[in-house]
Write a protein that holds these residues in place. Structure first.
Motif, PDB file in Angstrom:
ATOM      1  N   SER A  32       0.804  -1.229   0.000  1.00 32.61           N
ATOM      2  CA  SER A  32       0.000   0.000   0.000  1.00 32.61           C
ATOM      3  C   SER A  32       0.832   1.271   0.000  1.00 32.61           C
ATOM      4  O   SER A  32       0.470   2.264  -0.655  1.00 32.61           O
ATOM      5  CB  SER A  32      -0.948   0.008   1.199  1.00 32.61           C
ATOM      6  OG  SER A  32      -1.882  -1.032   1.123  1.00 32.61           O
ATOM      7  N   LEU A  33       1.937   1.292   0.736  1.00 33.13           N
ATOM      8  CA  LEU A  33       2.724   2.518   0.802  1.00 33.13           C
ATOM      9  C   LEU A  33       3.314   2.854  -0.558  1.00 33.13           C
ATOM     10  O   LEU A  33       3.265   4.011  -0.992  1.00 33.13           O
ATOM     11  CB  LEU A  33       3.834   2.397   1.848  1.00 33.13           C
ATOM     12  CG  LEU A  33       4.673   3.667   2.034  1.00 33.13           C
ATOM     13  CD1 LEU A  33       3.823   4.826   2.536  1.00 33.13           C
ATOM     14  CD2 LEU A  33       5.837   3.414   2.995  1.00 33.13           C
ATOM     15  N   GLU A  34       3.882   1.867  -1.248  1.00 33.71           N
ATOM     16  CA  GLU A  34       4.408   2.156  -2.578  1.00 33.71           C
ATOM     17  C   GLU A  34       3.311   2.655  -3.506  1.00 33.71           C
ATOM     18  O   GLU A  34       3.510   3.616  -4.265  1.00 33.71           O
ATOM     19  CB  GLU A  34       5.081   0.931  -3.199  1.00 33.71           C
ATOM     20  CG  GLU A  34       5.628   1.246  -4.596  1.00 33.71           C
ATOM     21  CD  GLU A  34       6.315   0.085  -5.294  1.00 33.71           C
ATOM     22  OE1 GLU A  34       6.677   0.251  -6.480  1.00 33.71           O
ATOM     23  OE2 GLU A  34       6.498  -0.972  -4.663  1.00 33.71           O
ATOM     24  N   ALA A  35       2.136   2.025  -3.461  1.00 32.96           N
ATOM     25  CA  ALA A  35       1.043   2.472  -4.323  1.00 32.96           C
ATOM     26  C   ALA A  35       0.666   3.918  -4.021  1.00 32.96           C
ATOM     27  O   ALA A  35       0.521   4.741  -4.941  1.00 32.96           O
ATOM     28  CB  ALA A  35      -0.161   1.548  -4.142  1.00 32.96           C
ATOM     29  N   ALA A  36       0.517   4.257  -2.740  1.00 27.02           N
ATOM     30  CA  ALA A  36       0.130   5.617  -2.382  1.00 27.02           C
ATOM     31  C   ALA A  36       1.199   6.626  -2.775  1.00 27.02           C
ATOM     32  O   ALA A  36       0.888   7.742  -3.234  1.00 27.02           O
ATOM     33  CB  ALA A  36      -0.155   5.696  -0.881  1.00 27.02           C
ATOM     34  N   LEU A  37       2.474   6.258  -2.618  1.00 23.41           N
ATOM     35  CA  LEU A  37       3.552   7.177  -2.989  1.00 23.41           C
ATOM     36  C   LEU A  37       3.678   7.299  -4.508  1.00 23.41           C
ATOM     37  O   LEU A  37       4.072   8.364  -5.020  1.00 23.41           O
ATOM     38  CB  LEU A  37       4.865   6.726  -2.371  1.00 23.41           C
ATOM     39  CG  LEU A  37       4.959   6.894  -0.848  1.00 23.41           C
ATOM     40  CD1 LEU A  37       6.268   6.317  -0.329  1.00 23.41           C
ATOM     41  CD2 LEU A  37       4.826   8.372  -0.447  1.00 23.41           C
ATOM     42  N   ARG A  38       3.346   6.254  -5.246  1.00 26.10           N
ATOM     43  CA  ARG A  38       3.338   6.393  -6.710  1.00 26.10           C
ATOM     44  C   ARG A  38       2.126   7.196  -7.183  1.00 26.10           C
ATOM     45  O   ARG A  38       2.190   7.854  -8.232  1.00 26.10           O
ATOM     46  CB  ARG A  38       3.403   5.022  -7.379  1.00 26.10           C
ATOM     47  CG  ARG A  38       4.773   4.375  -7.275  1.00 26.10           C
ATOM     48  CD  ARG A  38       4.954   3.222  -8.242  1.00 26.10           C
ATOM     49  NE  ARG A  38       6.224   2.551  -8.010  1.00 26.10           N
ATOM     50  CZ  ARG A  38       7.393   2.935  -8.538  1.00 26.10           C
ATOM     51  NH1 ARG A  38       7.443   3.999  -9.339  1.00 26.10           N
ATOM     52  NH2 ARG A  38       8.499   2.268  -8.279  1.00 26.10           N
ATOM     53  N   ALA A  39       1.026   7.156  -6.440  1.00 25.04           N
ATOM     54  CA  ALA A  39      -0.094   8.044  -6.763  1.00 25.04           C
ATOM     55  C   ALA A  39       0.327   9.503  -6.601  1.00 25.04           C
ATOM     56  O   ALA A  39       0.061  10.345  -7.473  1.00 25.04           O
ATOM     57  CB  ALA A  39      -1.287   7.716  -5.871  1.00 25.04           C
ATOM     58  N   VAL A  40       1.010   9.801  -5.510  1.00 26.45           N
ATOM     59  CA  VAL A  40       1.538  11.158  -5.299  1.00 26.45           C
ATOM     60  C   VAL A  40       2.562  11.498  -6.379  1.00 26.45           C
ATOM     61  O   VAL A  40       2.531  12.583  -6.977  1.00 26.45           O
ATOM     62  CB  VAL A  40       2.149  11.274  -3.894  1.00 26.45           C
ATOM     63  CG1 VAL A  40       2.901  12.601  -3.732  1.00 26.45           C
ATOM     64  CG2 VAL A  40       1.067  11.146  -2.825  1.00 26.45           C
ATOM     65  N   GLY A  41       3.481  10.565  -6.651  1.00 21.41           N
ATOM     66  CA  GLY A  41       4.516  10.816  -7.645  1.00 21.41           C
ATOM     67  C   GLY A  41       3.973  10.931  -9.049  1.00 21.41           C
ATOM     68  O   GLY A  41       4.434  11.766  -9.843  1.00 21.41           O
ATOM     69  N   GLY A  42       2.986  10.101  -9.381  1.00 18.74           N
ATOM     70  CA  GLY A  42       2.401  10.161 -10.713  1.00 18.74           C
ATOM     71  C   GLY A  42       1.657  11.452 -10.962  1.00 18.74           C
ATOM     72  O   GLY A  42       1.740  12.046 -12.047  1.00 18.74           O
ATOM     73  N   THR A  43       0.928  11.912  -9.953  1.00 17.19           N
ATOM     74  CA  THR A  43       0.189  13.165 -10.116  1.00 17.19           C
ATOM     75  C   THR A  43       1.148  14.355 -10.181  1.00 17.19           C
ATOM     76  O   THR A  43       0.941  15.289 -10.963  1.00 17.19           O
ATOM     77  CB  THR A  43      -0.825  13.327  -8.978  1.00 17.19           C
ATOM     78  OG1 THR A  43      -1.599  12.130  -8.875  1.00 17.19           O
ATOM     79  CG2 THR A  43      -1.768  14.479  -9.260  1.00 17.19           C
ATOM     80  N   ALA A  44       2.224  14.311  -9.400  1.00 17.98           N
ATOM     81  CA  ALA A  44       3.248  15.360  -9.493  1.00 17.98           C
ATOM     82  C   ALA A  44       3.910  15.350 -10.863  1.00 17.98           C
ATOM     83  O   ALA A  44       4.147  16.416 -11.461  1.00 17.98           O
ATOM     84  CB  ALA A  44       4.289  15.166  -8.393  1.00 17.98           C
ATOM     85  N   ALA A  45       4.212  14.154 -11.378  1.00 18.37           N
ATOM     86  CA  ALA A  45       4.829  14.060 -12.710  1.00 18.37           C
ATOM     87  C   ALA A  45       3.885  14.569 -13.787  1.00 18.37           C
ATOM     88  O   ALA A  45       4.315  15.189 -14.775  1.00 18.37           O
ATOM     89  CB  ALA A  45       5.243  12.615 -12.989  1.00 18.37           C
ATOM     90  N   ALA A  46       2.594  14.308 -13.615  1.00 17.58           N
ATOM     91  CA  ALA A  46       1.613  14.816 -14.579  1.00 17.58           C
ATOM     92  C   ALA A  46       1.576  16.344 -14.553  1.00 17.58           C
ATOM     93  O   ALA A  46       1.532  16.997 -15.602  1.00 17.58           O
ATOM     94  CB  ALA A  46       0.242  14.236 -14.259  1.00 17.58           C
ATOM     95  N   VAL A  47       1.611  16.929 -13.355  1.00 17.13           N
ATOM     96  CA  VAL A  47       1.654  18.393 -13.238  1.00 17.13           C
ATOM     97  C   VAL A  47       2.919  18.929 -13.892  1.00 17.13           C
ATOM     98  O   VAL A  47       2.876  19.910 -14.666  1.00 17.13           O
ATOM     99  CB  VAL A  47       1.575  18.806 -11.758  1.00 17.13           C
ATOM    100  CG1 VAL A  47       1.953  20.279 -11.571  1.00 17.13           C
ATOM    101  CG2 VAL A  47       0.173  18.544 -11.212  1.00 17.13           C
ATOM    102  N   ASP A  48       4.058  18.292 -13.624  1.00 19.95           N
ATOM    103  CA  ASP A  48       5.316  18.748 -14.219  1.00 19.95           C
ATOM    104  C   ASP A  48       5.262  18.682 -15.733  1.00 19.95           C
ATOM    105  O   ASP A  48       5.726  19.609 -16.424  1.00 19.95           O
ATOM    106  CB  ASP A  48       6.473  17.879 -13.723  1.00 19.95           C
ATOM    107  CG  ASP A  48       6.761  18.047 -12.238  1.00 19.95           C
ATOM    108  OD1 ASP A  48       6.210  18.971 -11.615  1.00 19.95           O
ATOM    109  OD2 ASP A  48       7.529  17.221 -11.699  1.00 19.95           O
TER     110      ASP A  48
END
Length: 306
Positions: A85-101
């Motif tokens: 779960s932690l990796e999934a949640a951190l990739r959700a944060v990372g994926g959304t940040a990458a999308a913004v970037d």
């Protein structure tokens, strides 16, 4: 063409049997994306420092420490952790940040993040409603603080009020948060009286059974005028598809074409004031066929195929 961020790790967040927020949702999302012209990217792994854009470090550490080595850990009545779960949640944060970037960097105008667990119920120091971290709120803070934008907007059309996003951004005068949601319904927040420290929160509760016509009226008379007046430089979407008529958790009676209409109007407003820049992030949606059809309608518009 829109960017789509996803990752195999999102299937590593495993909930107990019978839980509505289940791995099968990803398969429905992928089926909805099939045939659309999208540019696929892997969601990168964020670190806990990224989470602290909105949450206290002590809370992020507490969630990380609660992850079990096997089975499940329970954070509230319906929010569970599994070993992935932690990796999934951190990739959700990372994926959304990458999308913004990517969108702010000009790689694409629009992006969709096909992630789980969802995020819009996670409050400042409280996991709830299937959510661990406030993914979209964290992305908004990245756009403001890292990229230097002065005005960002979040439109949340999940059937449940985004109490977590509201809590995390209550004092953030640079971000408009606009939410439509069924009321009364979990989590019990989201009255029109809840307006934020700077009057920058717009809640538009809808009665059960009101359908797509009432949704369109409320958006055109309440939410879209505020969004246009705000003139955001980036529009973020908390894209929950549980207002669909077939969803088991609520009863707003929307159809896939309502999501296509709503996405089209949001994109039209973004074209006028935000250079067309839209980043959408998956939230709810628990009937698999309805989720597939609604994702196809929503991302089809983002990809220019609606």
């Amino acid at each position: 063409m829109a960017l789509v961020f996803s990752h195999a790790a999102f299937a590593g967040h495993v909930t107990p049997p019978g839980h509505p927020e289940r791995v099968d949702r990803l398969r429905a999302v992928e089926a909805g994306l099939a045939g659309l012209e999208v540019d696929r990217r892997e969601a990168p792994l964020a670190d806990l420092d990224a989470v602290t854009r909105c949450h206290p470090r002590a809370y992020a550490d507490r969630v990380a420490a609660a992850v079990p080595k096997a089975g499940w850990a329970q954070l509230d009545g319906d929010t569970f952790l599994s070993p992935g779960s932690l990796e999934a949640a951190l990739r959700a944060v990372g994926g959304t940040a990458a999308a913004v970037d990517a969108v702010l960097g000009g790689t694409a105008e629009k992006a969709f993040v096909a992630c789980r667990p969802p995020g819009h119920h996670a409050e400042t120091a409280k996991a709830m409603g299937f959510c661990l971290f406030g993914t979209v709120a964290i992305a908004a803070k990245r756009a403001l603080d890292h990229h230097g934008l002065s005005r960002v907007a979040i439109v949340d059309f999940d059937v449940h009020h985004g109490n977590g996003t509201q809590d995390l951004l209550w004092d953030e005068g640079r971000c408009l948060f606009a939410s439509s949601h069924q009321m009364p319904l979990y989590p019990g927040t989201g009255s029109a009286r809840e307006q934020g420290a700077h009057g920058q929160i717009v809640n538009a509760p809808l009665p059960g059974g009101s359908g797509g016509a009432e949704m369109r009226r409320v958006y055109e008379t309440v939410i879209f005028p505020r969004l246009m007046d705000w003139r955001p430089e980036l529009v973020l979407i908390s894209a929950g598809f549980d207002a669909h008529a077939d969803d088991p958790l609520a009863g707003l009676e929307w159809q896939a074409e309502d999501y296509a209409w709503l996405t089209t109007r949001i994109c039209e407003i973004a074209a006028d004031c935000a250079a067309g820049r839209v980043v959408s992030c998956l939230e709810g949606g628990y009937d698999l066929a309805a989720l597939q059809a609604s994702v196809a309608a929503h991302v089809g518009v983002l990809a220019g195929q609606g």
